[in-house]
Design a protein around this motif. Structure first.
Motif, PDB file in Angstrom:
ATOM      1  N   MET A 175       0.935  -1.164   0.040  1.00  0.00           N
ATOM      2  CA  MET A 175       0.063  -0.193   0.052  1.00  0.00           C
ATOM      3  C   MET A 175       0.664   1.274   0.050  1.00  0.00           C
ATOM      4  O   MET A 175       2.140   1.242   0.427  1.00  0.00           O
ATOM      5  CB  MET A 175      -0.983  -0.101   1.504  1.00  0.00           C
ATOM      6  N   VAL A 176       0.068   2.244  -0.426  1.00  0.00           N
ATOM      7  CA  VAL A 176       1.146   3.669  -0.421  1.00  0.00           C
ATOM      8  C   VAL A 176       0.264   4.648   0.186  1.00  0.00           C
ATOM      9  O   VAL A 176      -1.006   4.627   0.041  1.00  0.00           O
ATOM     10  CB  VAL A 176       1.168   4.001  -2.018  1.00  0.00           C
ATOM     11  N   ILE A 177       0.935   5.138   1.551  1.00  0.00           N
ATOM     12  CA  ILE A 177       0.428   6.406   2.241  1.00  0.00           C
ATOM     13  C   ILE A 177       1.127   7.451   1.990  1.00  0.00           C
ATOM     14  O   ILE A 177       2.501   7.481   2.239  1.00  0.00           O
ATOM     15  CB  ILE A 177       0.244   5.901   3.679  1.00  0.00           C
ATOM     16  N   GLU A 178       0.644   8.423   1.567  1.00  0.00           N
ATOM     17  CA  GLU A 178       1.567   9.933   1.098  1.00  0.00           C
ATOM     18  C   GLU A 178       1.491  10.582   2.251  1.00  0.00           C
ATOM     19  O   GLU A 178       0.767  10.864   3.193  1.00  0.00           O
ATOM     20  CB  GLU A 178       0.613  10.686   0.193  1.00  0.00           C
ATOM     21  N   ASP A 179       2.706  11.053   2.506  1.00  0.00           N
ATOM     22  CA  ASP A 179       3.259  11.883   3.499  1.00  0.00           C
ATOM     23  C   ASP A 179       3.101  13.544   2.924  1.00  0.00           C
ATOM     24  O   ASP A 179       3.876  13.822   2.081  1.00  0.00           O
ATOM     25  CB  ASP A 179       4.383  12.004   4.346  1.00  0.00           C
ATOM     26  N   ALA A 180       2.015  13.915   2.803  1.00  0.00           N
ATOM     27  CA  ALA A 180       1.663  15.345   2.042  1.00  0.00           C
ATOM     28  C   ALA A 180       1.590  16.322   3.044  1.00  0.00           C
ATOM     29  O   ALA A 180       1.037  17.593   2.695  1.00  0.00           O
ATOM     30  CB  ALA A 180       0.164  15.057   1.513  1.00  0.00           C
ATOM     31  N   CYS A 181       2.424  16.370   4.107  1.00  0.00           N
ATOM     32  CA  CYS A 181       2.409  17.386   5.070  1.00  0.00           C
ATOM     33  C   CYS A 181       2.748  18.724   4.730  1.00  0.00           C
ATOM     34  O   CYS A 181       2.615  19.811   5.381  1.00  0.00           O
ATOM     35  CB  CYS A 181       3.156  17.135   6.404  1.00  0.00           C
ATOM     36  N   GLN A 182       3.603  18.818   3.459  1.00  0.00           N
ATOM     37  CA  GLN A 182       4.293  20.180   3.081  1.00  0.00           C
ATOM     38  C   GLN A 182       3.669  20.183   1.639  1.00  0.00           C
ATOM     39  O   GLN A 182       4.336  21.246   1.002  1.00  0.00           O
ATOM     40  CB  GLN A 182       5.717  19.838   2.943  1.00  0.00           C
ATOM     41  N   ALA A 183       2.627  19.800   1.399  1.00  0.00           N
ATOM     42  CA  ALA A 183       2.084  19.939  -0.156  1.00  0.00           C
ATOM     43  C   ALA A 183       0.707  20.053  -0.582  1.00  0.00           C
ATOM     44  O   ALA A 183      -0.046  19.719  -1.610  1.00  0.00           O
ATOM     45  CB  ALA A 183       2.431  18.507  -0.810  1.00  0.00           C
ATOM     46  N   HIS A 184       0.022  21.038   0.364  1.00  0.00           N
ATOM     47  CA  HIS A 184      -1.341  21.563   0.211  1.00  0.00           C
ATOM     48  C   HIS A 184      -1.411  22.167  -1.211  1.00  0.00           C
ATOM     49  O   HIS A 184      -0.941  23.321  -1.185  1.00  0.00           O
ATOM     50  CB  HIS A 184      -1.696  22.383   1.169  1.00  0.00           C
ATOM     51  N   GLY A 185      -2.120  21.327  -1.859  1.00  0.00           N
ATOM     52  CA  GLY A 185      -2.678  21.733  -3.364  1.00  0.00           C
ATOM     53  C   GLY A 185      -1.512  21.374  -4.584  1.00  0.00           C
ATOM     54  O   GLY A 185      -1.634  21.931  -5.449  1.00  0.00           O
TER      55      GLY A 185
END
Length: 404
Positions: A175-185
């Motif tokens: 599975m892939v879980i994104e760490d998008a904590c710095q990527a809003h938008g």
């Protein structure tokens, strides 16, 4: 601009001054309704942020660390399993993994994007793992445990190269879980899907942080999980609230990781401005690229691939003389940051993982060279020109001295 004017790395005061009346009104609403935890303000923000990210569900939580930990737990991560991520990220990425009881293994990053390198991920899966035909699972040779997930980090607001990562995940049943904590938008152009895909909508779930300095920041701690998986969303809702779906009826032991209403109201106000703020960040990054492209041979500006539409949470240059450059800018009244000075595999907190210097040379080299320059929507052209002039002056002086 005045020679005595200081330029901060980030200016939240300027952002909040423009929004002060709206922000105060949100606080007053919470006071008058006594709606501090959950309720309409949280639900409204969750609905609107889900729409912003092109997903079905958003679950507000107490922090970005909560978001990643809850996403992993809700996805079914078990103690003793192995998760793969990168070493050049904030410690919360690995804290979330280890706090589920899972093991962390690292792969190095791409030289230009500084995000997870799909080729190195493939090499890890092929050479550091074995396939167990009985269980049909990939087994980590280091830990002799199943490898179950990949956590790519969209570092500094630039997207990881998701198509090949997803292809490897599908091939090996991960599975892939994104760490998008710095990527809003931020967005990624998927050649496989032939369309742009928003950060937070690509993996099985994703984690966002709304720490005050983020592109979308609260006035305190806050985070969110995004997903299209209804069962996972429901599990996160319970995890954040002591394992209960109904008050005082606890299906399992959970956490106190709720998003409070005042922060949700603040985030909802700011979300309406986020597309404009992100565009200003992109414009400022493009201007930096122009100003710094005129000569400094000892400086590398950020690389944005054609398949990434970054939102420049940070504008990070690289210099072999990083520390001296930082001191020069400080003398000129210009604040800078280092994100991050020590890769996680070399941190004391993770000494038990058994990694050594030299294991991930690209991440280690980046840690010695990266420098974040001031970048925020309120940065003025005069301020930016002054910063670029000081950077260029230092690089040229250093180049001249090295020749002599």
């Amino acid at each position: 601009m005045s020679v005595d004017e200081k330029i901060p790395l980030l200016d939240l005061a300027a952002q909040h001054a423009a929004l002060e009346e709206e922000l105060v009104a949100t606080f007053k609403t919470a006071l008058r309704t006594a709606g501090f935890i959950g309720g309409p303000m949280v639900e409204a923000f969750e609905r609107e942020f889900a729409q912003f990210c092109d997903v079905e569900y958003c679950i507000g939580v107490g922090s970005g660390t909560d978001a990643l930990r809850f996403a992993l737990l809700a996805a079914g991560i078990q103690p003793g399993e192995t998760i793969v991520t990168v070493p050049n990220t904030f410690i919360a990425t690995v804290e979330a993994i280890s706090q589920t009881g899972a093991h962390t293994e690292f792969v190095d990053v791409d030289e230009r994007t500084r995000n997870m390198d799909p080729d190195r991920l493939r090499q890890y899966l092929e050479t550091h793992c074995s396939f167990d035909p009985q269980s049909g699972r990939l087994i980590s040779l280091k830990y002799n445990t199943p490898v179950v997930a990949i956590v790519p980090v969209h570092l500094y607001g630039q997207m990881a190269e998701m198509d090949p990562i997803l292809e490897l995940a599908e091939r090996y049943n991960l599975m892939v879980i994104e760490d998008a904590c710095q990527a809003h938008g931020a967005a990624y152009f998927s050649a496989k899907k032939n369309r742009w895909r928003k950060a937070g909508s690509i993996g099985r779930a994703a984690a966002f942080s709304f720490y005050p300095g983020k592109n979308l920041g609260a006035c305190g701690e806050a985070g969110a999980v995004t997903t299209n998986d209804a069962a996972l969303a429901q599990k996160v809702q319970m995890l954040r609230d002591h394992g209960q779906a109904q008050k005082y009826y606890h299906e399992f032991e959970g956490y106190n990781g709720r998003l409070d209403a005042i922060q949700a109201g603040i985030l909802r106000i700011k979300l309406g401005h986020l597309p404009e703020w992100n565009q200003k960040r992109r414009d400022l990054a493009a201007r930096y690229n122009e100003l710094l492209a005129s000569g400094p041979n000892g400086l590398t500006v950020p690389y944005e691939p054609s398949w990434s539409r970054g939102v420049y949470h940070l504008y990070v240059v690289r210099s072999e003389n990083r520390d001296a450059l930082r001191a020069h800018l400080a003398d000129a009244g210009i604040a800078t940051g280092i994100h991050y000075p020590i890769p996680l595999h070399l941190q004391n907190a993770y000494r038990s993982l058994g990694y050594r210097e030299g294991d991930f040379p690209v991440a280690e080299k980046a840690a010695r060279e990266v420098l974040s320059l001031p970048l925020y929507p309120e940065l003025t052209p005069a301020q930016q020109h002054h910063i670029a002039t000081e950077v260029t002056e230092f690089i040229h002086k250093t180049d001249t001295q090295s020749v002599l």
